[in-house]
Design an enzyme around this catalytic site. Structure first.
Site, short mmCIF file in Angstrom:
data_model
loop_
_atom_site.label_atom_id
_atom_site.label_comp_id
_atom_site.label_asym_id
_atom_site.label_seq_id
_atom_site.Cartn_x
_atom_site.Cartn_y
_atom_site.Cartn_z
N TYR A 194 0.82 -1.23 0.00
CA TYR A 194 0.00 0.00 0.00
C TYR A 194 0.85 1.27 0.00
O TYR A 194 2.05 1.23 0.09
CB TYR A 194 -1.08 -0.01 1.07
CG TYR A 194 -0.75 -0.16 2.53
CD1 TYR A 194 0.52 0.04 3.05
CD2 TYR A 194 -1.77 -0.48 3.43
CE1 TYR A 194 0.74 -0.08 4.41
CE2 TYR A 194 -1.56 -0.60 4.79
CZ TYR A 194 -0.29 -0.39 5.27
OH TYR A 194 -0.06 -0.49 6.62
N GLU A 195 0.18 2.40 -0.19
CA GLU A 195 0.86 3.70 -0.40
C GLU A 195 1.80 3.64 -1.61
O GLU A 195 2.86 4.27 -1.59
CB GLU A 195 1.63 4.13 0.84
CG GLU A 195 0.79 4.67 1.95
CD GLU A 195 -0.14 5.78 1.48
OE1 GLU A 195 -1.31 5.73 1.84
OE2 GLU A 195 0.30 6.68 0.74
N GLY A 196 1.38 2.94 -2.65
CA GLY A 196 2.23 2.77 -3.82
C GLY A 196 3.09 1.54 -3.63
O GLY A 196 3.95 1.52 -2.75
N GLN A 229 7.25 2.56 -6.30
CA GLN A 229 8.31 3.37 -5.69
C GLN A 229 9.56 3.36 -6.56
O GLN A 229 10.23 4.38 -6.73
CB GLN A 229 8.67 2.85 -4.29
CG GLN A 229 7.53 2.74 -3.31
CD GLN A 229 6.86 4.06 -3.00
OE1 GLN A 229 7.51 5.09 -2.95
NE2 GLN A 229 5.55 4.03 -2.82
#
Lengths: 592, 592
Positions: free
Chosen positions: A440-442, A447
């Site tokens: 999650y969060e990319g 990244q």
């Protein structure tokens, strides 16, 4: 049981990540080392004594949806109340709204400890802090006035509503819609999934930040707007009004972080209120929602990195304790009576030391990223440099730390042997919890794309070059230190930094040549290569900092272990970056 | 949903692991390639259509202990009955007791498919087969007569009772005790933990093989005896008699393999029968129990390796299917309308190809091990050579495959993004199930100790040398093949084999010098190094085998991917073996 490593955290903040330097330059206001120690010590006590003991029950019971309401695990409501009573939610928030405006570094260190105590619990404030940041950076004065104080205190929590079933990493295709109303408000309609702490009973109100599309919005990511949508409408006097037209439809049944309610949220289906549509207010400008969201996402990425550090720390503590206690077999050289503790077996020692090195490396990278964020707000003339440094470090901190969280938790299970597979032991929970963080969060793959395509080109490539030059200086200082056992380390650091430099140059050139697919084929190995090199260099920096006063033997040997046993991987990673694309492309016929 | 890769399995058996060679030499009796195909095809159908559909319910419901009885998940009892009705349990068992005496290779291939369908389910026959082997190899004629036929048919299942709370890897300290009785039987007393399928309702009887100590036994591993202890005593006419004095006290709450009951078994506390003590009969000789147990453990280790292969295969299939279907973002070079399938992103392709290469490598190593076991029974003059080859390959097959199972399952979650963390998706179960395999049947660390200290010295080191020479020949054949795109592969294979050779020589010398701790410090990296080299070489062998008739392009590109993207790790692993011990030893002050 987890015990917050307050001294290690303080040391890394001060002597590795740059806090001592920033304090001595007067860039952190009246923050003193004593205050840092006091804050960390109290956070450590709370994480150790209050949060960690409730982690297991949170995992076993999970959050439950009952009649539209989410019930948290036993004790969690009180835990949250007592956590906000300690003022922890507003550590870095603006003083104007009741926050303490302390440096981000301190908050990140505290976040590590909350997450080691219970990652599922720590997600609540993590999301709230992101929401505070978005509202305080992009919200109108009226929105700030009405919402921020209670969000800063933690009486109200916050959420981020991005994902829809067909729109995860690619937000450009999201379908939630917003309609303008004459009074300047909006009505929001749509379904959002994977909403962390989207509904619960520990706070009086929940402030949802929701991405949605206006009827006349351009297609894609340039047509997304951000809205503040409270669970309960707030009257002008600050009291709570009617229930807004939104609710939690269901909770996900997840591999880990069971205590954290992961909600499917429905906006505007008419369940509440007279008129269909959840009432919301614009944050920032129309169609500029993604920029607002990125504000909170950058810090959120580092916060997720802290989850990796936190799980790695807790898993390492548990495995070391077990390995010292459990006896089995006779290790080579064991002269005691009967079986030796398994820590005496070289293979077990290798696992534990790998866990320690990865944990401390990930921590140092993440704290250095937090330091860069602090400096980007405080360093005056050189703020832009630090803004770029933070941008460069963020994907590495997020990905390297979360991969370390998974790898270390998995090694922790292995150290426990058969007991590691039994849930009551607690080692398995760390792996289950940690496994979401690389996603999650990319995802960590995203990244890596960000690192290669957006961060390497910063300042025409000078930012990363300058950073590599700093790393070379550390290696040079290791050589000049002439410390016992450190000669080989300096050679290993040099080689690893050369690998990083060669891979960086190749990627820069390949991107400049317009060969995006080739460059992106090596993005993930490159990201790991960067993280490993930073691990070696930051461990060395810590060892050098402590060696001055005759202590530091422990830091030197851990750095040596990392340099001589972990860094050899960098050559293989460089090779994958520089030479791996052609065979990867050829093999894609297998995936057709 | 899993679909058994019957063609790939058949190809690997025949052309990579050595079955074609053995058939052509007449070493596999009247086994024909057609019969092999028929058996695999039917096993594949059963695994795909009957076993796999019941895996999820097995995971969700788990095995439950109710009033001393274990209830299997819904449908599992019928599934087991229908599985044994297919004759699958006796594939390799002696014909005298109703088995089919087919080669071990075929059974291992079938085991892979049962485990891909449901690892928790496949554990039942895995344990029974081990028990059959122990009884048929070491049991008296009377024991064989009374028990084997029903164990071979699967009407009765078998278990292995080794572990006690304080005695896991180190069996020398176990405390379960056995008393002699005048009629030649024994009475068994004690507690055993982690007993797989120790109690359940799918079979009429359960035949426990239990390690225990006689009152006058020498201390340590030389005082352990093996006993056959049935759940129900068996009358002379084969009918079931009284309940024996043993029961399942509790089930473990585990990270995975929920459908498999993991029991704490209590022997001889007087719950059943007139006289305290579970009635048992000696298998083999008194105090020679460990040797008997090792008979079954070697094959059990390979069987556990198959679990790793099986999970890797199933996880890969699932991830590839998802990556082709799920669209998100636009990959470089994507020219279609809208978002591209995520398989088009190079980073996702890298994960999927890594999963494929590890899966096929682990499969080839494991099948080659099974081939060696078959040859050790059938190859006449050179049986001893094959016995050693099997001994050498067993720890690698066990450890490399089970590590691959975990790594591939974890990558599979990553490919699924957020959906991977949701239990209903099914990707997370593969990781949960796979995580036990590197632990049980001897942790992978113990496998590495076995490899380095017992297997490298076989025939004075000539066994491993001969094996490395064979690998060099494969690399040489790759070079001479002159196949398009294979030139770099031959260079990479050469380098990797050199790494293996150098590490082998160093370990041999270090052990000869009596430096056990130094050698064991590198045991785990060495074991992985060996597995990676074998992966590259076996993929090459398959590619060469198929390239002759103009096909094989897929095998060549996968081999290239492995050679150019995965094998670079071997240099780092060699370095860890040869140079890593000193810094590891120095850093152990951190674990004091």
């Amino acid at each position: 049981m987890y015990k917050a490593p307050v001294e290690e955290i303080a040391f890394t903040l001060k002597h590795v990540a740059g806090m001592d330097d920033a304090i001595s330059k007067g860039l952190l206001g009246d923050l003193s080392e004593d205050l840092v120690d006091a804050v960390l010590s109290e956070a450590g006590r709370f994480a150790t004594e209050e949060v960690a003991p409730l982690a297991d029950i949170g995992d076993r019971q999970g959050a439950r949806l009952e009649g539209g309401e989410v019930r948290l695990p036993d004790g969690w409501r009180d835990l949250y109340r007592s956590w906000i009573a300690g003022g922890w939610n507003g550590l870095t928030a603006p003083e104007a709204f009741g926050g303490q405006a302390l440096p981000h570094m301190l908050n990140v260190a505290a976040l590590e400890m909350w997450n080691s105590g219970s990652m599922a619990f720590a997600l609540a404030p993590t999301l709230t802090m992101g929401a505070i940041e978005a509202v305080s950076t992009h919200g109108s004065a009226a929105l700030k006035e009405k919402y921020l104080e209670k969000m800063v205190s933690g009486e109200w929590t916050g959420t981020m509503n991005l994902t829809e079933p067909h729109a995860g990493s690619d937000l450009g295709v999201l379908k939630a819609r917003a309609e303008r109303r004459a009074d300047g408000s909006y009505r929001i309609f749509g379904q959002k999934i994977f909403i962390t702490w989207g509904e619960h009973d520990a706070a009086d109100n929940i402030i949802h930040l929701v991405l949605a599309r206006l009827p006349d919005a351009p297609a894609g990511t340039r047509g997304i707007s951000l809205f503040l949508v409270p669970k309960f409408l707030v009257n002008d006097d600050g009291s709570l009004g009617a229930r807004n037209d939104l609710f939690c439809h269901s909770l996900e049944h997840k591999l880990g972080i069971h205590g954290s309610p992961t909600c499917t949220m429905i906006y505007g289906d008419g369940r509440f209120g007279d008129e269909k549509g959840a009432v919301g207010w614009l944050v920032g400008e129309e169609n500029k929602g993604l920029a607002c969201m990125f504000t909170m996402m950058n810090n959120a990425r580092l916060a997720v990195g802290m989850q990796g550090v936190a799980i790695a720390e807790a898993a390492t503590q548990k495995a070391v304790a077990y390995a010292k206690e459990r006896t089995q077999g006779r290790a080579p050289g064991w002269s005691g009576p009967g079986m030796s503790p398994i820590v005496e077996h070289p293979d077990v020692a290798r696992m534990l030391l790998t866990m320690k090195a990865l944990t401390q490396g990930a921590r140092a990278i993440s704290y250095a990223c937090a330091h860069a964020i602090d400096m980007s707000h405080r360093a005056g003339d050189v703020s832009r440099h630090w803004q770029e440094r933070a941008a460069l470090l963020t994907p590495i901190a997020k990905s390297f730390s979360t991969d370390a969280g998974v790898d270390v938790a998995s090694l922790g299970i292995q150290v426990h042997g058969g007991m590691g597979f039994i849930e009551e032991t607690g080692a398995a929970r760390y792996l289950r919890d940690a496994r979401i963080a690389p996603i999650y969060e990319g995802t960590n793959g995203i990244q890596a794309i960000d690192l290669v395509t957006r961060k390497l080109p910063l300042s025409g490539g000078e930012q990363v070059k300058g950073f590599i030059a700093e790393l070379k200086e550390i290696a040079e200082r290791v050589r000049r230190s002439n410390l016992d056992g450190f000669a080989e380390t300096s050679v290993r650091l040099d080689a690893a930094i050369s690998d990083l430099e060669a891979a960086t140059d190749w990627l820069t050139k390949t991107l400049a040549d317009g060969k995006a697919a080739e460059a992106l084929s090596g993005a993930t190995p490159y990201q790991r290569l960067f993280g490993l090199v930073l691990t070696g260099c930051y461990l060395a920096k810590g060892a050098l900092a402590e060696s001055g006063d005759g202590r530091g033997a422990g830091r030197i040997v851990l750095c040596r272990f990392a340099a001589e046993n972990l860094l050899a991987e960098t050559a293989a990673l460089r090779d994958r970056v520089v030479n791996g694309a052609a065979s990867l492309a050829a093999a894609r016929i297998l995936l057709a």
